[in-house]
Motif scaffolding. Structure first.
Motif: not given
Length: 374
Positions: A314-341
């Motif tokens: 959700d945060v990244w989508s807003l970044l993509h629309d408002q600050i695309p330069l920063v949106a391209r520099r995002v690294i996602f981290v998560s306790g979820l794993g492959p297979g989680d939607p």
């Protein structure tokens, strides 16, 4: 009317450290009241989780930490009242204490970015009670959080002569008027926000016990109030050398609802030379977080996918629309794993997604790749 650039404010002499029993009691009650209020909030959150059938481990751990802080504060203040000297062999490293004070502030304040910049040589230490260093930093941060618009900058460095450790806390708020400057360190003085100045008075007394002093100036980076604590430096610890500072000169914003994760990542990235800002969960809407990002414009954004009721996407989508330069520099981290939607959806953005727990070297190499492709 311009304000003088620097000036000592109420540092006091350690020959008369107490300034009267009444004043010490007032400052002790002030800090105790803050801690008790925080503990009550944590315990009530834990009770709510327990009633809902969830195990509130995180809130109970923070409540236990708060109890330890309260016990240490009472023990050390009573020792000071009895004029018990601290052994000269007792030294503490200020950086972890300041980091802990930052985490506590992020957990309790509103939407604010706190950036820590430290160039202390490895192992730099000060003599005295660690709880006093922590409480002084926590009170300055609490004061800054009350007045900041959105940003706080914390710096740790040695003075040019190498004899003192400097801790400064600067905010982007309105600052202190010239008429309030002389009185702000006195107990029960009302400041621009209408609140009393007992927290700053507590800082003065606490720093005096550490044989240091407190200074005030108008901030040159953020433009608001800047408070500086100067403490005599002790001999450094023997510590292993720092890793290569391959991220020197880069600014990184960490957004994660887990304070322990922010602490571990922040400390590691700072040792790699990066300037790191941390954001907890004090923001109420994604737009508030976007505002913080707009103000800081980091070189990279490490963004947790699961932020409680919100998602990193959700945060990244807003970044993509408002600050695309920063949106391209995002690294996602998560306790979820492959297979989680949610994990799979993040992967479809084409950005790096690191499942927790991940190797810190992997984070470094991912950041280096992001910087190479700017």
């Amino acid at each position: 009317m311009s304000m003088p650039d620097h000036g000592p404010q109420g540092g006091g002499s350690h020959n008369d450290p107490l300034g009267g029993l009444g004043r010490v009691a007032g400052e002790l009650i002030h800090d105790m009241a803050n801690l008790v209020a925080t503990l009550e909030g944590r315990i009530r959150l834990a009770l709510g989780d327990a009633r809902a059938g969830r195990v509130p481990v995180g809130d109970l751990e923070r409540a236990a930490d708060g109890c330890s802080d309260l016990a240490a504060m009472i023990r050390d203040v009573l020792a000071a009242l009895r004029e018990e000297e601290v052994s000269p062999e007792v030294v503490v490293h200020p950086e972890p204490l300041v980091e802990r004070a930052i985490r506590r502030t992020l957990d309790t304040c509103g939407p604010v970015e706190i950036r820590l910049v430290s160039d202390l040589p490895p192992g730099t230490a000060v003599r005295g009670r660690g709880s006093f260093v922590y409480r002084a930093a926590a009170n300055l941060l609490a004061n800054a959080a009350r007045h900041a618009l959105s940003r706080i900058r914390v710096t740790l460095t040695l003075t040019p002569d190498g004899k003192r450790v400097s801790l400064s806390v600067e905010d982007d708020g309105p600052g202190i008027t010239p008429g309030e400057r002389d009185a702000v360190f006195r107990p029960l003085v009302r400041g621009v926000s209408g609140g009393t100045g007992l927290g700053l008075s507590s800082v003065t007394w606490t720093v005096a016990q550490l044989r240091g002093e407190v200074l005030y100036s108008t901030g040159t980076v953020l433009g608001g109030a800047r408070f500086e604590i100067l403490l005599p430096a002790a001999a450094p610890f023997a510590v292993p050398p720092d890793p290569p500072r391959t991220l020197a000169g880069k600014s990184i914003l960490l957004v994660d609802d887990n304070a322990d994760v922010r602490r571990a990542l922040g400390r590691y990235l700072r040792r790699m030379g990066a300037e790191v800002a941390e954001v907890g969960t004090g923001w109420e809407t994604e737009e508030q977080l976007i505002h913080l990002v707009i103000r800081s414009v980091p070189d990279a954004l490490v963004l947790d996918l699961n932020l409680g009721a919100r998602t990193g996407l959700d945060v990244w989508s807003l970044l993509h629309d408002q600050i695309p330069l920063v949106a391209r520099r995002v690294i996602f981290v998560s306790g979820l794993g492959p297979g989680d939607p949610l994990f799979e959806e993040a992967c479809r953005t084409g950005l790096p997604v690191l499942p927790k727990p991940f190797d810190l070297g992997q984070l470094t190499s991912t950041l280096e790749e992001v910087f190479r492709t700017e």
